[in-house]
Motif scaffolding. Structure first.
Motif, PDB file in Angstrom:
ATOM      1  N   ASP A 124       1.463   4.079  -3.135  1.00 18.05           N
ATOM      2  CA  ASP A 124       0.901   5.403  -2.864  1.00 18.05           C
ATOM      3  C   ASP A 124       1.915   6.456  -3.319  1.00 18.05           C
ATOM      4  O   ASP A 124       2.964   6.610  -2.694  1.00 18.05           O
ATOM      5  CB  ASP A 124       0.626   5.519  -1.363  1.00 18.05           C
ATOM      6  CG  ASP A 124       0.027   6.863  -1.007  1.00 18.05           C
ATOM      7  OD1 ASP A 124      -0.030   7.747  -1.895  1.00 18.05           O
ATOM      8  OD2 ASP A 124      -0.391   7.029   0.145  1.00 18.05           O
ATOM      9  N   LEU A 176       0.851  -1.194   0.000  1.00 12.98           N
ATOM     10  CA  LEU A 176       0.000   0.000   0.000  1.00 12.98           C
ATOM     11  C   LEU A 176       0.880   1.235   0.000  1.00 12.98           C
ATOM     12  O   LEU A 176       0.602   2.223  -0.688  1.00 12.98           O
ATOM     13  CB  LEU A 176      -0.906   0.009   1.236  1.00 12.98           C
ATOM     14  CG  LEU A 176      -2.042  -1.008   1.251  1.00 12.98           C
ATOM     15  CD1 LEU A 176      -2.846  -0.873   2.531  1.00 12.98           C
ATOM     16  CD2 LEU A 176      -2.951  -0.803   0.043  1.00 12.98           C
ATOM     17  N   PHE A 177       1.970   1.172   0.774  1.00 14.33           N
ATOM     18  CA  PHE A 177       2.915   2.300   0.791  1.00 14.33           C
ATOM     19  C   PHE A 177       3.630   2.425  -0.548  1.00 14.33           C
ATOM     20  O   PHE A 177       3.770   3.513  -1.093  1.00 14.33           O
ATOM     21  CB  PHE A 177       3.963   2.103   1.894  1.00 14.33           C
ATOM     22  CG  PHE A 177       3.433   2.313   3.289  1.00 14.33           C
ATOM     23  CD1 PHE A 177       2.869   3.532   3.657  1.00 14.33           C
ATOM     24  CD2 PHE A 177       3.524   1.314   4.235  1.00 14.33           C
ATOM     25  CE1 PHE A 177       2.401   3.727   4.947  1.00 14.33           C
ATOM     26  CE2 PHE A 177       3.060   1.506   5.532  1.00 14.33           C
ATOM     27  CZ  PHE A 177       2.496   2.715   5.882  1.00 14.33           C
ATOM     28  N   MET A 178       4.094   1.297  -1.090  1.00 14.48           N
ATOM     29  CA  MET A 178       4.840   1.328  -2.354  1.00 14.48           C
ATOM     30  C   MET A 178       3.979   1.880  -3.489  1.00 14.48           C
ATOM     31  O   MET A 178       4.494   2.450  -4.451  1.00 14.48           O
ATOM     32  CB  MET A 178       5.311  -0.080  -2.758  1.00 14.48           C
ATOM     33  CG  MET A 178       6.301  -0.739  -1.834  1.00 14.48           C
ATOM     34  SD  MET A 178       7.803   0.217  -1.654  1.00 14.48           S
ATOM     35  CE  MET A 178       7.680   0.670   0.071  1.00 14.48           C
ATOM     36  N   LEU A 217       8.005  11.678   5.763  1.00 15.79           N
ATOM     37  CA  LEU A 217       7.672  10.558   4.889  1.00 15.79           C
ATOM     38  C   LEU A 217       7.229  11.062   3.518  1.00 15.79           C
ATOM     39  O   LEU A 217       7.565  10.500   2.476  1.00 15.79           O
ATOM     40  CB  LEU A 217       6.556   9.734   5.535  1.00 15.79           C
ATOM     41  CG  LEU A 217       6.390   8.301   5.083  1.00 15.79           C
ATOM     42  CD1 LEU A 217       7.633   7.501   5.401  1.00 15.79           C
ATOM     43  CD2 LEU A 217       5.182   7.679   5.751  1.00 15.79           C
ATOM     44  N   VAL A 218       6.466  12.140   3.523  1.00 17.29           N
ATOM     45  CA  VAL A 218       5.932  12.677   2.278  1.00 17.29           C
ATOM     46  C   VAL A 218       6.970  13.536   1.555  1.00 17.29           C
ATOM     47  O   VAL A 218       7.134  13.419   0.343  1.00 17.29           O
ATOM     48  CB  VAL A 218       4.654  13.497   2.556  1.00 17.29           C
ATOM     49  CG1 VAL A 218       4.128  14.119   1.272  1.00 17.29           C
ATOM     50  CG2 VAL A 218       3.595  12.623   3.205  1.00 17.29           C
ATOM     51  N   ARG A 247       0.881   7.287   9.118  1.00 15.94           N
ATOM     52  CA  ARG A 247       1.521   6.259   8.306  1.00 15.94           C
ATOM     53  C   ARG A 247       2.824   5.709   8.895  1.00 15.94           C
ATOM     54  O   ARG A 247       3.026   4.487   8.877  1.00 15.94           O
ATOM     55  CB  ARG A 247       1.746   6.783   6.883  1.00 15.94           C
ATOM     56  CG  ARG A 247       0.462   6.773   6.087  1.00 15.94           C
ATOM     57  CD  ARG A 247       0.612   7.463   4.764  1.00 15.94           C
ATOM     58  NE  ARG A 247       0.680   8.915   4.926  1.00 15.94           N
ATOM     59  CZ  ARG A 247       0.592   9.776   3.914  1.00 15.94           C
ATOM     60  NH1 ARG A 247       0.472   9.342   2.686  1.00 15.94           N
ATOM     61  NH2 ARG A 247       0.641  11.064   4.146  1.00 15.94           N
ATOM     62  N   THR A 251       2.342   9.465  -2.966  1.00 16.54           N
ATOM     63  CA  THR A 251       2.818  10.519  -2.057  1.00 16.54           C
ATOM     64  C   THR A 251       3.983  10.047  -1.192  1.00 16.54           C
ATOM     65  O   THR A 251       4.790  10.860  -0.772  1.00 16.54           O
ATOM     66  CB  THR A 251       1.682  11.019  -1.134  1.00 16.54           C
ATOM     67  OG1 THR A 251       1.084   9.892  -0.494  1.00 16.54           O
ATOM     68  CG2 THR A 251       0.651  11.806  -1.893  1.00 16.54           C
ATOM     69  N   VAL A 252       4.067   8.767  -0.881  1.00 15.88           N
ATOM     70  CA  VAL A 252       5.165   8.306  -0.022  1.00 15.88           C
ATOM     71  C   VAL A 252       6.063   7.266  -0.679  1.00 15.88           C
ATOM     72  O   VAL A 252       7.102   6.907  -0.127  1.00 15.88           O
ATOM     73  CB  VAL A 252       4.633   7.696   1.312  1.00 15.88           C
ATOM     74  CG1 VAL A 252       3.880   8.739   2.114  1.00 15.88           C
ATOM     75  CG2 VAL A 252       3.767   6.486   1.054  1.00 15.88           C
ATOM     76  N   TRP A 293      12.803   0.440   2.780  1.00 17.87           N
ATOM     77  CA  TRP A 293      11.950   1.618   2.939  1.00 17.87           C
ATOM     78  C   TRP A 293      11.146   1.518   4.243  1.00 17.87           C
ATOM     79  O   TRP A 293      11.032   2.481   4.997  1.00 17.87           O
ATOM     80  CB  TRP A 293      11.001   1.735   1.744  1.00 17.87           C
ATOM     81  CG  TRP A 293      10.129   2.943   1.827  1.00 17.87           C
ATOM     82  CD1 TRP A 293      10.401   4.183   1.318  1.00 17.87           C
ATOM     83  CD2 TRP A 293       8.861   3.028   2.478  1.00 17.87           C
ATOM     84  NE1 TRP A 293       9.376   5.034   1.631  1.00 17.87           N
ATOM     85  CE2 TRP A 293       8.427   4.364   2.336  1.00 17.87           C
ATOM     86  CE3 TRP A 293       8.063   2.130   3.168  1.00 17.87           C
ATOM     87  CZ2 TRP A 293       7.210   4.808   2.862  1.00 17.87           C
ATOM     88  CZ3 TRP A 293       6.867   2.563   3.699  1.00 17.87           C
ATOM     89  CH2 TRP A 293       6.445   3.891   3.543  1.00 17.87           C
ATOM     90  N   PRO A 296      11.491  -2.412  -0.814  1.00 18.42           N
ATOM     91  CA  PRO A 296      10.361  -2.171   0.084  1.00 18.42           C
ATOM     92  C   PRO A 296      10.682  -2.450   1.560  1.00 18.42           C
ATOM     93  O   PRO A 296      10.237  -1.717   2.441  1.00 18.42           O
ATOM     94  CB  PRO A 296       9.290  -3.146  -0.425  1.00 18.42           C
ATOM     95  CG  PRO A 296       9.630  -3.351  -1.858  1.00 18.42           C
ATOM     96  CD  PRO A 296      11.123  -3.344  -1.902  1.00 18.42           C
ATOM     97  N   PHE A 320      -5.266   6.741   4.229  1.00 17.18           N
ATOM     98  CA  PHE A 320      -5.803   5.607   3.488  1.00 17.18           C
ATOM     99  C   PHE A 320      -7.318   5.541   3.608  1.00 17.18           C
ATOM    100  O   PHE A 320      -7.994   4.946   2.786  1.00 17.18           O
ATOM    101  CB  PHE A 320      -5.204   4.299   3.986  1.00 17.18           C
ATOM    102  CG  PHE A 320      -3.782   4.068   3.539  1.00 17.18           C
ATOM    103  CD1 PHE A 320      -3.449   4.126   2.201  1.00 17.18           C
ATOM    104  CD2 PHE A 320      -2.791   3.793   4.455  1.00 17.18           C
ATOM    105  CE1 PHE A 320      -2.146   3.920   1.783  1.00 17.18           C
ATOM    106  CE2 PHE A 320      -1.490   3.580   4.048  1.00 17.18           C
ATOM    107  CZ  PHE A 320      -1.163   3.647   2.716  1.00 17.18           C
TER     108      PHE A 320
END
Lengths: 304, 303
Positions: free
Chosen positions: A139, A135-137, B55-56, B267, A141-142, B43, B40, B256
């Protein structure tokens, strides 16, 4: 030292020894047989019973199957799962076999071993964790690859998880967590190909490509089929990925995307246990037939 | 044999450009997949050390700060009065108890199938194979009905007992004993006056350490990562294992799920929760790594 001794002994004592062994064998498997009945056979029987009866316990033939199949979500769910399975199985066969062959060709054993380990790491993130990571990968924005997503035309999370993309996204998640283990398995199978077969191919002047295609892949066939069957049976059960996505996307992926979600929905939202059982039985029949064909035809499990 | 190896190294030293190109391609493909598999995870490790802002806006592969990590930790543990630790404790309890039962049940069963003769042995072997290839998720709803009929819904036994049934473990043990342990060895012990249980306990079991470790590893990981069964069986928040717990955290992350109220989780805290969820598996995994990468097939192939 005891080879002759023991064979002589077993010849004279066979009847007594055998019955003693037979009693012990039964004792050793007893607990397992109980669990097999309680959590393998009994629930299967339960599912079949519920699938063919109504809420009152009256036999209804195939009516539960007909009702669920006519549910407006059913054919969609079948289509979703089928498309996902197609992507998942093709990517598994193509990439896992190629990567195992490449790793096997590597001159340095250390590099090959380290890579196999690194590829295997996401296996520890199976279940909900892998879905959360992706979900992070996915998205923008992040995501650490948001520029890549941008190049592909995705700028918001909603665009990435559009329904049409889901079979591919679920394939990526499943491949990320599952491929490493299969690479290790196929690599091991490659190691089991006798050295003289490979040597003969080399002496005959076969190129790496020809060796892989004509010698190694045919000898891996049994393992590839094994992988496909297990991945097929597992993939048909798609649940946690769409379920978590439905929590994160306010309805982009519905709570009824896959067949198992549909069984959950029938059982616990619509209070239609019999319908849920009918869908479970269908999934079971599909996976067990696949397994049975495999067991019967492949000779993979030469039990005796 | 040695000569062939020597020739191979010699060939490698004199690399022509025509041979170099495919090698570069192989290197590139393997590196690309390495990034795909590892990035991943990397990260995720770093995300737990950042604020949502970082994060953003920050670089994706930068380290945040210990301060932010501590703040994330505090916010996460504050969620529903330290629910995350409760979930981790639940998962440990469920996974460990079922692991113990699995080993006590599967290893003797695999041994008996491989080394002794008894009536119904063949039937049991075939049904084990079929059940092993039958995915458990299809049985979740029927299992719910059965467990419900036994009035065990909402108790830990509703997932521990189904977890304990692990045909794959029986199959692995069976294969191991048929290939790696000679029957003559057991026969010799019997003649020396060992009881059947003694033969298993003193002779077979010590030889089976690798396969016991392997079955234990697979069973632990399978139980720890299971989502569907506990999701159905244990609806109360304080009984959830971590897998279902992080799922419920996810629905409290506003970016989300914009419908979240006041109990928001950010997040980086979700990333931290995910890390906590995988840590036990990673630890077990690092210990088992030796078996897995080199010897995963030791018990799984028939020579």
């Amino acid at each position: 030292m005891t080879a002759t001794h023991s064979s002589a002994g077993s010849a004279t004592r066979r009847p007594r020894g055998t019955s003693r062994q037979s009693r012990a064998g039964v004792a050793f498997v007893a607990a397992y047989v109980l669990l097999l009945i309680a959590f393998g056979i009994l629930p299967t029987g339960y599912a079949v019973y519920f699938a063919f009866t109504d809420a009152g316990g009256t036999f209804t033939g195939f009516s539960n199957f007909v009702t669920t199949a006519q549910d407006f979500r059913f054919m969609d769910a079948v289509g979703h799962v089928a498309l996902y399975l197609l992507f998942w199985l093709v990517s598994l066969v193509v990439f896992v076999v190629s990567l195992a062959l490449l790793l096997h060709r590597l001159a340095s054993g250390t590099i090959s071993k380290s890579l196999r380990f690194l590829f295997y790491i996401p296996g520890a993130l199976a279940g909900a964790a892998s879905v959360l990571v992706w979900l992070f990968m996915l998205d923008p924005t992040v995501s650490p690859v948001s520029s890549l997503l941008g190049m592909l035309g995705f700028h918001t999370f909603g665009e990435v998880i559009a329904p049409g993309n889901l079979p591919l996204l679920f394939t990526i998640i499943a491949f990320w967590t599952g491929a490493g283990g299969w690479i290790v398995v196929i690599y091991g199978a490659l190691n089991n190909i006798p050295q003289d077969v490979m040597e003969a191919a080399r002496i005959d002047g076969a190129s790496a490509w020809q060796t892989a295609w004509r010698v190694q892949i045919p000898m891996l066939r049994k393992w590839i089929v094994y992988m496909v069957i297990l991945a097929f049976a597992g993939g048909a059960q798609l649940f946690v990925e769409p379920q978590l996505l439905s929590l994160a996307s306010v309805g982009v992926a519905g709570r009824d995307y896959s067949l198992n979600q549909l069984t959950y929905d029938f059982a616990f939202q619509m209070n239609n246990i019999n319908g849920a059982a009918a869908v479970s039985v269908e999934l079971l029949v599909v996976s067990v037939s696949a397994a049975a064909v495999f067991v019967a035809r492949s000779g993979f499990f030469d039990a005796d | 044999m040695r000569g062939a190896h020597h020739r191979a190294t010699e060939r490698r030293r004199t690399l022509s450009p025509r041979r170099l190109a495919p090698r570069l391609l192989i290197g590139f493909v393997l590196a690309a997949f390495m990034v795909f598999f590892v990035l991943p995870v990397l990260w995720l490790l770093l995300a737990a050390t950042k604020t949502d802002q970082q994060l953003v806006h920050g670089s994706p592969l930068s380290f945040g700060s210990w301060h932010a990590f501590k703040a994330n930790w505090n916010a996460l543990t504050a969620f529903q009065d330290n629910a995350i630790m409760q979930w981790l404790g639940n998962s440990t309890l469920y996974a460990v108890i079922s692991l113990v039962i699995t080993l006590c049940v599967a290893v003797p069963a695999g041994y008996a199938l491989a080394m002794t003769e008894f009536r119904g042995r063949h039937t049991l072997l075939v049904s084990t194979l079929v059940v092993m290839l039958m995915p458990t998720a299809t049985l979740v709803v029927p299992l719910f009905l059965e467990v419900n009929a036994a009035h065990l819904i909402g108790t830990m036994w509703s997932i521990i007992l189904p977890y304990s049934f692990y045909p794959f473990g029986v199959y692995l043990t069976y294969i191991y004993f048929t290939t790696a342990v000679p029957k003559d060895l057991l026969a010799a012990a019997r003649i020396d006056g060992c009881s059947e249980f003694g033969v298993f306990w003193h002779i077979a079991l010590p030889l089976a350490t690798p396969v016991v470790a392997l079955v234990g590893f697979f069973s632990f990981v399978a139980n720890w990562t299971n989502y569907f069964l506990p999701y159905v069986m244990l609806p109360e928040s304080d009984q959830m294992p971590i897998q279902v717990g992080v799922g419920s955290l996810l629905s409290n992350v506003p970016s989300f799920n914009p419908a979240v109220g006041t109990l928001a989780i950010e997040r980086p805290q979700l990333a931290l929760a995910t890390l906590l969820a995988i840590t036990p598996v990673l630890i077990v995994f690092l210990f088992a790594q030796r078996f897995l990468v080199s010897g995963m097939l030791a018990g799984a192939t028939k020579e």
